[in-house]
Design an enzyme around this catalytic site. Sequence first.
Site, PDB file in Angstrom:
ATOM      1  N   SER A 127       0.828  -1.212   0.000  1.00 14.22           N
ATOM      2  CA  SER A 127       0.000   0.000   0.000  1.00 14.22           C
ATOM      3  C   SER A 127       0.856   1.253   0.000  1.00 14.22           C
ATOM      4  O   SER A 127       1.964   1.266   0.561  1.00 14.22           O
ATOM      5  CB  SER A 127      -0.886  -0.013   1.252  1.00 14.22           C
ATOM      6  OG  SER A 127      -1.490   1.241   1.467  1.00 14.22           O
ATOM      7  N   TYR A 152      -2.169  -0.099  10.029  1.00 11.37           N
ATOM      8  CA  TYR A 152      -2.330  -0.707   8.710  1.00 11.37           C
ATOM      9  C   TYR A 152      -1.032  -0.600   7.912  1.00 11.37           C
ATOM     10  O   TYR A 152      -0.550  -1.580   7.338  1.00 11.37           O
ATOM     11  CB  TYR A 152      -3.473  -0.018   7.968  1.00 11.37           C
ATOM     12  CG  TYR A 152      -3.628  -0.440   6.528  1.00 11.37           C
ATOM     13  CD1 TYR A 152      -4.119  -1.697   6.196  1.00 11.37           C
ATOM     14  CD2 TYR A 152      -3.297   0.428   5.489  1.00 11.37           C
ATOM     15  CE1 TYR A 152      -4.267  -2.085   4.871  1.00 11.37           C
ATOM     16  CE2 TYR A 152      -3.450   0.059   4.170  1.00 11.37           C
ATOM     17  CZ  TYR A 152      -3.937  -1.202   3.868  1.00 11.37           C
ATOM     18  OH  TYR A 152      -4.070  -1.576   2.557  1.00 11.37           O
TER      19      TYR A 152
END
Length: 335
Positions: A127, A152
């Site tokens: 990501s 995350y």
Amino acid sequence: MKFLVTGVAGFIGYHTAVRLLDRGDEVVGVDNINGYYDPALKKARLAKLGGREGFSFLHLDIADRAPMNELFRVQRFDKVIHLAAQAGVRYGSENPSAYIDSNIVGTQNVLEGCRHNGVQHLVYASSSSVYGANAKLPFSTHDNVDHPVSLYAATKKANELAAHAYAHLYRLPVTGLRFFTVYGPFGRPDMAYFSFTRKILAGEPIEVFNNGHHARDFTYIDDIVEGIVRTADRIAEPDPNWNAVLPDPASSNAPYRLYNIGNNNSVGLMDFIAAIEKATGREAKKVFLPMQPGDVAKTYADIDDLARDVGFRPSTPLAEGIGRFVDWYRSYYGV
């Protein structure tokens, strides 16, 4: 080829499975269909896949070691596209354990399955959030990313490190893809563009964080999928020019590669909202709010390596992509 696609009921997983099936590959999809967002949308995606020749589905949590080991042993995949993860930056502050279970334990199980069962190539989702506190733009895979600002992001960086260790220790070819804000039909309801569209069409106010000063590298789903598939076809190899004295994070003397997939263009949040307003034909009622914990102000992808190695650059214009999404939204929800 026989592919495993994890997270197949998810936004990117569904579209990736469609693309592989369209070209004649066999796809085994797994997903735990969790309740992070409306499971009905995930089931609708699976329903569209269910009638396709060459597709099979297993309701399975990648964090469950024994079933994952059995899956790999029985199915004998050629390649694996690992997209399953606990998504969402802000949710990490509320439920950190979900990120450890899915993103850390689950990815470990995928790596072990690939290691022991002759998988030719593992492609996994990272990501743009791993860039965290980095301020140098555009974001480059050649820069270190050691300052995540969300759990995350930290789990995605951990995935990259574990993947490299497996590539080095077991010579497992592995490629990581850092996705930049993905949008499009059948997308995720927790994403801003989805909730903006819903609220604008319903006449409800939208929450605009960082007082509208965010900017994002928005990437249309078809471009993301094209990058995934092309990367899966190009099996990672050691970089003969890799220098241990000046180590490049994007490559290695192991069969390991790391790429950004973005539109190579940062769009201001207010311009993004304007595109949705134009596509819906309605003006948004805006409520301006401060920056939220875990957010970053701007993202912008350097994609030169992706273009060089796999011959692809995302190129869908924002207005076109948003228009397709709004058309899908109106049709799917009957608005």
